[in-house]
Scaffold this motif. Structure first.
Motif, short mmCIF file in Angstrom:
data_model
loop_
_atom_site.label_atom_id
_atom_site.label_comp_id
_atom_site.label_asym_id
_atom_site.label_seq_id
_atom_site.Cartn_x
_atom_site.Cartn_y
_atom_site.Cartn_z
N LEU A 191 89.82 70.09 18.30
CA LEU A 191 89.24 68.75 18.30
C LEU A 191 87.72 68.77 18.20
CD1 LEU A 191 91.48 67.01 20.99
CD2 LEU A 191 91.52 66.66 18.53
N LEU A 192 87.09 69.80 18.76
CA LEU A 192 85.63 69.75 18.87
C LEU A 192 84.87 70.58 17.85
CD1 LEU A 192 84.87 69.75 22.70
CD2 LEU A 192 85.24 67.83 21.17
N LEU A 193 85.52 71.62 17.34
CA LEU A 193 84.76 72.51 16.44
C LEU A 193 85.04 72.14 14.99
CD1 LEU A 193 85.25 75.97 18.17
CD2 LEU A 193 83.46 74.29 18.51
N PRO A 194 84.04 72.30 14.12
CA PRO A 194 84.30 72.00 12.72
C PRO A 194 85.36 72.95 12.17
CG PRO A 194 82.12 72.99 13.01
CD PRO A 194 82.69 72.78 14.38
N ARG A 195 86.23 72.39 11.34
CA ARG A 195 87.30 73.21 10.76
C ARG A 195 86.68 74.12 9.70
NH1 ARG A 195 92.90 72.93 9.24
NH2 ARG A 195 93.14 73.03 7.00
N PRO A 196 86.94 75.44 9.78
CA PRO A 196 86.36 76.30 8.74
C PRO A 196 86.87 75.90 7.37
CG PRO A 196 87.69 77.59 10.30
CD PRO A 196 87.81 76.15 10.70
N ASP A 197 86.01 76.04 6.34
CA ASP A 197 86.34 75.45 5.03
C ASP A 197 87.49 76.13 4.31
OD1 ASP A 197 84.85 77.72 4.45
OD2 ASP A 197 83.52 76.73 3.02
N LEU A 198 87.86 77.35 4.71
CA LEU A 198 88.98 78.00 4.02
C LEU A 198 90.26 78.01 4.88
CD1 LEU A 198 87.11 81.02 2.36
CD2 LEU A 198 87.61 78.78 1.38
N ALA A 199 90.24 77.28 5.99
CA ALA A 199 91.42 77.26 6.87
C ALA A 199 92.62 76.72 6.11
CB ALA A 199 91.14 76.41 8.10
N GLY A 200 93.75 77.41 6.27
CA GLY A 200 94.98 76.95 5.63
C GLY A 200 95.19 77.53 4.23
N TYR A 201 94.18 78.23 3.68
CA TYR A 201 94.32 78.82 2.34
C TYR A 201 94.65 80.31 2.44
CZ TYR A 201 92.37 74.53 0.42
OH TYR A 201 92.15 73.23 0.08
N ALA A 231 83.94 93.10 1.70
CA ALA A 231 83.02 92.06 2.19
C ALA A 231 83.62 90.67 1.94
CB ALA A 231 81.67 92.17 1.49
N ILE A 232 84.28 90.50 0.79
CA ILE A 232 84.90 89.19 0.51
C ILE A 232 86.04 88.94 1.51
CG2 ILE A 232 86.10 87.75 -1.19
CD1 ILE A 232 84.79 89.48 -3.39
N ALA A 233 86.85 89.99 1.75
CA ALA A 233 87.99 89.83 2.67
C ALA A 233 87.50 89.44 4.07
CB ALA A 233 88.79 91.12 2.72
N ILE A 234 86.48 90.12 4.55
CA ILE A 234 85.98 89.86 5.91
C ILE A 234 85.36 88.46 5.99
CG2 ILE A 234 84.22 90.60 7.60
CD1 ILE A 234 84.80 93.52 6.51
N THR A 235 84.61 88.08 4.96
CA THR A 235 83.96 86.75 4.97
C THR A 235 85.01 85.65 4.88
OG1 THR A 235 82.11 87.80 3.83
CG2 THR A 235 82.09 85.41 3.91
N ALA A 236 86.03 85.86 4.03
CA ALA A 236 87.08 84.84 3.88
C ALA A 236 87.84 84.66 5.19
CB ALA A 236 88.04 85.23 2.76
N LEU A 237 88.09 85.77 5.87
CA LEU A 237 88.80 85.70 7.16
C LEU A 237 87.98 84.89 8.16
CD1 LEU A 237 91.31 87.00 8.77
CD2 LEU A 237 89.56 88.50 9.74
N ALA A 238 86.68 85.18 8.22
CA ALA A 238 85.80 84.47 9.16
C ALA A 238 85.75 82.98 8.82
CB ALA A 238 84.40 85.07 9.12
N ARG A 239 85.99 82.62 7.55
CA ARG A 239 85.97 81.20 7.16
C ARG A 239 87.36 80.59 7.22
NH1 ARG A 239 81.46 81.02 2.34
NH2 ARG A 239 82.49 79.04 1.87
N GLY A 240 88.28 81.26 7.88
CA GLY A 240 89.57 80.66 8.23
C GLY A 240 90.72 80.98 7.30
N ALA A 241 90.47 81.74 6.21
CA ALA A 241 91.57 82.01 5.26
C ALA A 241 92.51 83.07 5.82
CB ALA A 241 91.00 82.49 3.93
#
Ligand SMILES: Cc1cc2nc3c(=O)[nH]c(=O)nc-3n(C[C@H](O)[C@H](O)[C@H](O)COP(=O)(O)O)c2cc1C
Length: 413
Positions: A191-201, A231-241
């Motif tokens: 509820l309080l934190l912004p949803r990461p932009d790649l969450a759910g993908y 680096a792409i894999a780690i960054t994508a994970l941190a952005r919710g993918a």
């Protein structure tokens, strides 16, 4: 969702934690501790009956604020004339009742205002998070269930209590256990934190070189280290993918949280990529896949002769072209590592393979991207528009590539 790598994801958030009188009230001490550890400012409210089960002191020490126990005399206000039952609901980013007794749920549903908590709830912003805890027969009673329905219909978030052993073994098992603090924390984050932009993908990424076997000990390969794809894999994970990484031989460790599949040859990479692609929303081909492999492989080690030898090479199957055949509206992108005519060669590759965009980089001279920690790249899209990027760390370049993909998905929604 959790707070990711941020040690204090709830810094700056003000949380009102109401504890009511049930056997599981002790669990709220841990919830208060976790909220405070995550940087939240926490004001605890203890009902008079909660005081039968827990003492104010642990909450006071863990949160640095004295719990409010009653309506009169006025407690907890910072300024003279302040009415905390109103001012707290103005300040609160989130109100949580944990545990919520059958009684506190009934009072909230009815709109009572006969103690501090019920009065505060009359002006609390929805959704209030409610973590019920009670005997299973109480939980399944029509009165409690009607109240739960009513509170949900008013936009409040009632977490389903857990199933498990009751406080006393002879009561057996049933639904009524207080949701665990971790589960309550997850809802607070949601509820309080912004949803990461790649969450759910779901993303599939290839990385590293391939090795094309020639004899028992020798192979053809290239200088790719895998750093870009990892680096792409780690960054994508941190952005919710949700990330699958298909990696050729690389000395880099499997990134935690990423589904890493290790392969060796172009053919093994092809099989693994096509399989992962079935359930992916986007693919980024960062691997330096061999274009040719020895036509024949030898089982034993080839003996040294004095004269020259010739190894015949045959082309490997183009993985991106095959993936492109089942692309649909999904995103497919790759890299073009070139030594010359960067833009023309990359654009030709993009069009031939039907990619959404391509990341072109130079693999010669003093800005050779292969094996390096940094890369100077040009991102070219279907229309031929080229975005020239400065020399960037590969993790920064990963961010730029993922920004493009996120933007394409945002356009679609
Ligand atoms: C030992 C004991 C354990 C209790 N555990 C619970 C419980 O887990 N859930 C619940 O709804 N009520 C429980 N109750 C009943 C509540 O304490 C009672 O309804 C009380 O009025 C709740 O007050 P409050 O909601 O203002 O805190 C328990 C009572 C006793 C004596």
């Amino acid at each position: 969702m959790t707070g990711g790598n941020d040690p204090a994801p709830l810094a700056g958030k003000f949380i009102v934690l109401a504890v009511t009188g049930g056997i599981s009230s002790y669990k709220s001490i841990d919830l208060a501790r976790q909220l405070a550890l995550e940087g939240a400012e926490v004001q605890t409210i203890l009902t008079q009956n909660a005081l039968q089960f827990v003492r104010p002191l642990p909450f006071q020490i863990l949160t640095g604020r004295t719990p409010i126990e009653r309506m009169f005399p006025i407690e907890g206000g910072k300024h003279p004339g302040e009415m905390p039952h109103i001012s707290l609901t103005h300040q609160a980013d989130q109100t949580v009742i944990a545990p919520a007794t059958a009684d506190s749920i009934a009072k909230f549903a009815r709109g009572d205002g006969d103690d501090f908590l019920s009065t505060l709830l009359l002006s609390a912003k929805a959704p209030v998070i409610i973590a019920p805890a009670m005997n299973p027969r109480m939980w399944s009673s029509p009165a409690v269930q009607d109240n739960i329905r009513l509170l949900r219909s008013r936009g409040h978030l009632v977490i389903e209590p857990g199933v498990g052993r009751m406080a006393r073994p002879e009561e057996g098992e049933g639904r009524g256990r207080m949701p665990e603090p971790a589960e309550i924390l997850t809802e607070i984050h949601r509820l309080l934190l912004p949803r990461p932009d790649l969450a759910g993908y779901r993303l599939v990424i290839s990385a590293g070189p391939t090795r094309e076997r020639w004899d028992a000990v020798r192979y053809l390969s290239n200088r790719s280290s895998g750093k870009m794809g990892y680096a792409i894999a780690i960054t994508a994970l941190a952005r919710g993918a949700k990330v699958t990484l298909v990696s050729g031989p690389s000395s880099l460790p499997d990134p935690a949280g990423v589904n890493t599949i290790r392969v060796e040859s172009a053919e093994e990479m092809r099989i693994a990529m096509l399989d992962a692609w079935k359930n992916a929303d986007a693919a980024i081909m960062a691997a330096a896949v061999a274009d040719y492999r020895p036509s024949k492989t030898i089982d034993e080690k080839k003996k040294k002769n004095s004269g020259p030898i010739t190894i015949e090479l045959e082309p490997t199957v183009d993985i991106l072209v095959e993936m492109g055949n089942s692309k649909g509206s999904r995103i497919l992108t790759g890299f073009a590592a070139e030594t010359d005519n960067l833009i023309e060669n990359a654009l030709e590759k993009l069009r031939r393979k039907g990619l959404d965009f391509i990341v072109a980089n130079i693999v010669a001279g003093n800005e050779d991207a292969m094996g390096a920690n940094a890369s100077r790249a040009i991102i070219i899209d279907e229309s031929g528009t080229a975005e020239e990027l400065p020399l960037l760390e590969k993790s920064q370049l990963a961010g730029k590539i993922l920004d493009r993909i996120a933007k394409m998905w945002q356009k679609d929604t």
